[in-house]
Design an enzyme around this catalytic site. Structure first.
Site, PDB file in Angstrom:
ATOM      1  N   SER A   1     -25.060  49.278  72.003  1.00  0.00           N
ATOM      2  CA  SER A   1     -23.671  49.057  71.616  1.00  0.00           C
ATOM      3  C   SER A   1     -23.219  50.071  70.579  1.00  0.00           C
ATOM      4  CB  SER A   1     -23.517  47.641  71.037  1.00  0.00           C
ATOM      5  OG  SER A   1     -22.239  47.455  70.479  1.00  0.00           O
ATOM      6  N   ASP A   2     -22.004  50.605  70.788  1.00  0.00           N
ATOM      7  CA  ASP A   2     -21.450  51.417  69.714  1.00  0.00           C
ATOM      8  C   ASP A   2     -21.026  50.490  68.577  1.00  0.00           C
ATOM      9  OD1 ASP A   2     -19.297  50.296  71.067  1.00  0.00           O
ATOM     10  OD2 ASP A   2     -17.964  51.973  70.697  1.00  0.00           O
ATOM     11  N   LYS A   3     -20.742  51.056  67.426  1.00  0.00           N
ATOM     12  CA  LYS A   3     -20.455  50.244  66.238  1.00  0.00           C
ATOM     13  C   LYS A   3     -18.962  50.035  66.022  1.00  0.00           C
ATOM     14  CE  LYS A   3     -20.517  52.211  62.236  1.00  0.00           C
ATOM     15  NZ  LYS A   3     -19.105  51.969  61.805  1.00  0.00           N
TER      16      LYS A   3
END
Length: 849
Positions: A337-339
């Site tokens: 997951s990107d942040k």
């Protein structure tokens, strides 16, 4: 990221020689581009558009005809086509028409559902097409960003997207958000001469710029190359259907050899009466077997089930661009997951102000607000105004001269007048700049440096604030810290993901310190590594050494990630057998999104990310992904239930046809009966797409060994059930006592077998769809139950009144139903024993059941 020489490319993609337009002085840039600060004429722009092509990443489009023809290629279509050809050769035109219609139905249904999904994606893209303001013939005009050409002068204002790679040439300064390209969560300030990347968004200020690169010849040219080379080839579901088809073809060929061999033996050796006309009879038998071996509706059932699942996912704010990605999502065990914007709110807020000369926190925040631009869309200014305890206090001050932030001074400054008429000055900016303005020294300077270092180690951005009564002598009021806080549901979502058997890894372009801070808050582990330290320059991203793959597998996440790093992370995990989902929103995410088993473009993603992704989210946050995984696993369970049923029934029909032909000399089913079995069994069972299922607690995969073993075992008992009816029927023919009670002919025995296979097949579906006893929850969905009951009533009426099949007595129909209900309990016990064995086998082999 390293810069590279980037010149306008012609329509063939070649680069003319010239200066490095990213680094050359602006006079050289103008000269090389044959442009000026006055921009281009419309005539020159049109000529350049022809020369360089449109300012877009062109996707390789597959023609509609080619997409349609794909549905006629593969093991199962080949079997249907062979049956149709054989029907034509021997003159069974009714069979030929029915089989051809089934083949055409499968193709049309699959093509239609895929087209609907692609049209939804195209509509989504069309609604987000960017615009650009360009200077043409001396006037600024708004055009499609795709029509921007090298040498154009563009005006970029607050909220606009930078339409191409540019060098800023006019205006004071501008702050642009480059997160879509570099992964940085905070805007970057630019001044004249600085470089701006296509896809960045202006957050503050206004400047003009000259276009130095368009289309493929932009910052993400290297990224586009990675995207072109990324991809997994056939999906797991496509491979599974191919394996099922291969299995059935191999079995069909084996049984066909047995059937043909027995017929030749009977005609040549036993009867000694061979004629070439017997070939026609043998071909008819092979046709019956071939039709029996085809799960004609399997592609349609799987397509419709996925399509209806895609519709359900769209209601959950997830648009599916490739139907097979639903099954990929069901098997995902690692979620990268990107942040920013996914785990966090993508909204800066104040955090733990550090006081120096300010008397309290409210005073410090008020001073920062007075040094900010009212109504600004700058995220820092918005965070400061949001932090005011009482916003009405600003009405007590009148702002005079305001100097916006610029990259040289690294601060803003405002001249204000209070209610008493006194003139005051306030400034905010980089702590080092504000400390130098206030001439901090000694312990105060050490305290400020330590405070900034401490905040940086915790992943927080710091902002110095100062005040002056005369504009000459400044007082250091304190330091504000800013953070992009986690979304309210992120921690709960991470917990849910773990409960679903998912390992979540954070992949961010921000610094590792920021990543660790957010990871701690949302419940991701602390092992966040710097991507550049793991993936060194000398490493081939497609062939990573084991030490790096080990590191990727054990890490909780990576910071300072570039596009090639994300791509390599996905490849490394896939190399260890993980099924990977990757979320992203930017150009820098596109290669990894395409390479992942299931690429997920999050809300607000760029065109490049959406084009590379299999699923596109229209709502923010990671919770939508977990909801989509839930739904995908239910869809996968429905498909598995159907495959178990269909393969078992296909084995049943094939073996019984061959057995009866070899040992009794006649086929227990006519070709038209077999086609009717396919229609009556499969068409109503398409409603399995609506069936109620339990959500598996762990990722689900195509375990072909278990699936084919399970289908074969259940198929063997189904064969025993049908052979039992057939043997009783053959005994009935030779039993005078039974014949005196109810007289039956061979043709009527065929109808009895037909009734048993159609009705028994639906009862078998009730058995295989449940993991416990067939009568346990969740019960069949009302649509599935109604479709099956309706089909059974129709089948009984067909057999009772002789519609398309020879009629049989109602008493025989009742006896067949009693027989099948008894077998239903037997098959349920077999299924439960088989499930127990497969679970034990999986555990003993160290794999997931």
């Amino acid at each position: 990221m390293q810069n590279s020489k980037r010149q306008p490319a012609d329509s063939a993609g070649k680069k003319p020689t010239g200066a490095d337009l990213e680094k050359a002085d602006l006079d050289t840039v103008y000269t090389d581009l044959k442009s000026s600060a006055k921009g281009l004429s419309k005539t020159e722009a049109a000529a350049r558009l022809q020369q360089y092509g449109r300012n877009a990443i062109l996707e390789k489009e597959e023609s509609a005809l080619r997409k349609f023809l794909r549905f006629f290629w593969g093991p199962i279509p080949w079997m249907i086509e062979a049956a149709a050809l054989l029907s034509a050769l021997i003159g069974h035109w009714s069979d030929f028409v029915i089989i051809s219609l089934l083949l055409l139905y499968n193709a049309v249904a699959g093509f239609w559902q895929e087209r609907k999904a692609s049209n939804a994606l195209a509509a989504l893209k069309a609604g987000m097409a960017p615009k650009a303001e360009v200077l043409r013939d001396g006037d600024f005009t708004t055009i499609d960003a795709a029509d921007v050409v090298p040498g154009d002068i563009v005006r970029i204002k607050l909220g606009q997207v930078v339409p191409a790679d540019v060098r800023f040439v006019g205006g004071d300064s501008i702050s642009i958000d480059q997160a879509a390209l570099t992964g940085e969560s905070l805007p970057v300030s630019k001044k004249a001469g600085d470089l701006g990347y296509s896809g960045s968004i202006a957050k503050r200020g206004e400047m003009t710029a000259v276009v130095i690169g368009t289309g493929r010849n932009t910052f993400f040219g290297r990224t586009a190359k990675l995207v072109a080379g990324a991809g997994q080839g056939p999906s797991h579901s496509q491979k599974a259907v191919t394996q099922i088809g291969d299995f059935l073809i191999a079995l069909c060929l084996l049984l066909a050899l047995l059937l043909v061999g027995s017929e030749l033996y009977r005609d040549i050796v036993v009867a000694r009466d061979w004629h070439w006309s017997d070939v026609l009879d043998i071909l008819r038998l092979v046709l019956v077997l071939l039709i029996a071996s085809i799960p004609v509706a399997m592609p349609s059932v799987m397509t419709v089930t996925n399509a209806l699942g895609a519709l359900t996912l769209s209601r959950k704010k997830a648009i599916v661009s490739r139907l097979e990605s639903i099954e990929e999502l069901a098997g995902v065990d690692t979620l990268c997951s990107d942040k920013t914007g996914t785990l966090t709110k993508n909204q800066l807020t104040l955090h733990d102000p550090q006081l120096f000369q300010a008397k309290d926190t409210d005073t410090l925040i008020l001073a920062a607000a007075l040094a900010s631009e009212a109504g600004s869309d700058d995220p820092i200014d918005k965070a400061i105004f949001a932090g005011l305890a009482d916003k009405k206090i600003l009405d007590s001050y009148k702002v005079g001269k305001f100097t916006p932030f610029d990259p040289v001074s690294k601060r803003t400054q405002a001249q204000v007048t209070d209610t008493g008429g006194k003139t005051l000055y306030f400034s905010k900016g980089a702590p080092q700049a504000i400390a130098a303005l206030c001439k901090l020294s000694g312990d105060a300077a050490k305290k400020a440096d330590g405070c900034v270092s401490d905040l940086a180690s915790r992943g927080l951005r710091s902002l110095g604030v100062a005040r002056s009564d005369d504009g000459q002598s400044w007082t250091f009021l304190g330091i504000l810290s800013l953070e992009d806080p986690p979304r309210d549901d992120s921690r709960e979502t991470i917990t849910r993901a773990r409960d679903h058997g998912l390992r979540v890894k954070m992949i961010t372009g921000d610094d590792v310190a920021i990543g660790k801070e957010i990871a701690a808050q949302v419940g991701i582990g602390p092992n966040i590594l710097t991507a550049g330290d793991v993936f060194t320059k000398d490493v081939d991203m497609d062939h990573l050494p084991n030490r790096i793959v080990d590191c990727v597998e054990t890490a909780d996440g990576f910071g300072r990630v570039f596009p090639e790093h994300k791509y390599a992370i996905v490849k490394a995990l896939q190399g260890r057998g993980h099924q990977v989902a990757m979320t992203g929103d930017g150009v820098n995410d596109a290669p990894a999104l395409k390479q992942a088993d299931c690429g997920i473009a999050v809300s607000g993603a760029t065109d490049a990310a959406r084009a590379a992704a299999a699923i596109i989210l229209t709502a923010p946050g990671l919770s939508t992904v977990v909801d989509a995984i839930d739904e995908a696993r239910k869809i996968f369970e429905r498909i598995i239930n159907y495959v178990l049923f269909r393969v078992s029934m296909t084995l049943d029909i094939m073996v019984v046809v061959v057995f009866a032909t070899v040992f009794f000399g006649f086929s227990p089913l006519t070709p038209i009966m077999i086609v009717l079995v396919a229609l009556l069994d499969d068409v109503p069972i398409m409603t399995i797409a609506y069936d109620n299922t339990l959500v598996p607690a762990k990722p689900v995969h195509w375990q072909m060994r278990h699936l084919l073993l399970g289908s074969s075992v259940i198929g063997l008992f189904s064969i025993a059930q049908t052979l039992g009816v057939l043997l009783i029927g053959m005994e009935w023919l030779g039993n005078e006592h039974w014949q005196s009670w109810i007289e039956l002919s061979k043709e009527q025995i065929q109808t009895v077998v037909f009734l048993q296979i159609v009705a028994g097949g639906h009862l078998l579906l009730f058995v295989v769809r449940a993991r416990g006893f067939f009568f346990s929850r969740p019960w069949p969905a009302s649509r599935l139950f109604a479709a099956i009951v309706g089909t059974q009533i129709l089948t009984v009426l067909m057999c009772g009144f002789g519609w398309l099949v020879p009629a049989i007595p109602w008493a025989v129909i009742g006896l067949v139903w009693l027989y099948m209900i008894a077998w239903m309990f037997v098959l349920d016990l077999v299924k439960r024993a088989l499930n127990h064995y497969l679970r034990e086998s999986a555990y003993s082999n160290g794999t997931k059941p």
